[in-house]
Design a protein around this motif. Structure first.
Motif, short mmCIF file in Angstrom:
data_model
loop_
_atom_site.label_atom_id
_atom_site.label_comp_id
_atom_site.label_asym_id
_atom_site.label_seq_id
_atom_site.Cartn_x
_atom_site.Cartn_y
_atom_site.Cartn_z
N ALA A 191 -2.06 3.42 9.39
CA ALA A 191 -3.17 3.86 10.22
C ALA A 191 -3.81 5.12 9.64
N GLU A 192 -2.99 6.06 9.19
CA GLU A 192 -3.50 7.31 8.61
C GLU A 192 -4.27 7.04 7.32
N ARG A 193 -3.76 6.10 6.55
CA ARG A 193 -4.42 5.77 5.28
C ARG A 193 -5.84 5.29 5.51
N PHE A 194 -6.05 4.49 6.56
CA PHE A 194 -7.37 3.91 6.80
C PHE A 194 -8.24 4.75 7.72
N LEU A 235 0.82 -1.22 0.00
CA LEU A 235 0.00 0.00 0.00
C LEU A 235 0.85 1.27 0.00
N ALA A 236 2.15 1.11 -0.24
CA ALA A 236 3.08 2.24 -0.33
C ALA A 236 3.02 3.14 0.90
N ALA A 237 2.99 2.52 2.07
CA ALA A 237 3.04 3.27 3.33
C ALA A 237 4.45 3.16 3.88
N ALA A 248 -11.05 -1.31 -3.75
CA ALA A 248 -11.20 -2.76 -3.83
C ALA A 248 -9.82 -3.42 -3.75
N ARG A 249 -8.83 -2.80 -4.37
CA ARG A 249 -7.46 -3.34 -4.30
C ARG A 249 -6.94 -3.32 -2.87
N ASP A 250 -7.26 -2.25 -2.12
CA ASP A 250 -6.87 -2.20 -0.70
C ASP A 250 -7.47 -3.37 0.06
N LEU A 251 -8.77 -3.65 -0.19
CA LEU A 251 -9.43 -4.75 0.51
C LEU A 251 -8.76 -6.08 0.20
N ILE A 252 -8.44 -6.30 -1.07
CA ILE A 252 -7.76 -7.54 -1.45
C ILE A 252 -6.40 -7.63 -0.77
#
Length: 111
Positions: free
Chosen positions: A50-53, A41-43, A60-64
């Motif tokens: 945590a900030e991203r979410f 997720l390039a964090a 959908a790609r994040d969920l996968i």
């Protein structure tokens, strides 16, 4: 959701249970899975994740990526590509719920 005693998720270890492709699965974001999430997720770090979410916006790609990392963290041998082709109980809402429960189990209820 029915698990056998050997496959039942252990909340103390940050595990959750979910039905994916009609089967009960255990998911856990281990340190290795968290490192995989950072990269996928390039964090730059856990705070970045945590900030991203925190805003509640995920793709959908994040969920996968989250669900796949959780499955692999619990020992499953599955690729994100294979996961993307599977049915998740509850569809998109079900996938979002799995990801949210997994993140809460890992980072705590205040995330």
């Amino acid at each position: 959701m029915t698990f056998t005693d050997q496959q039942r998720p252990n909340a103390r270890r940050g595990e959750i249970g979910a039905t994916i492709d009609g089967q009960q699965k255990v998911l856990c974001l281990t340190l290795g899975a968290l490192a995989e999430l950072e990269a996928g997720l390039a964090a730059n770090d856990l705070q970045g994740l945590a900030e991203r979410f925190a805003g509640g916006r995920v793709s959908a790609r994040d969920l996968i990526t989250i669900i796949g990392a959780g499955l692999r963290g619990a020992g499953a041998q599955i690729s994100d590509q294979d996961l993307a082709a599977m049915r998740i109980e509850g569809g998109l809402r079900g996938a979002a719920d799995i990801a949210a429960r997994l993140l809460r189990a890992t980072f705590g209820d205040d995330r």
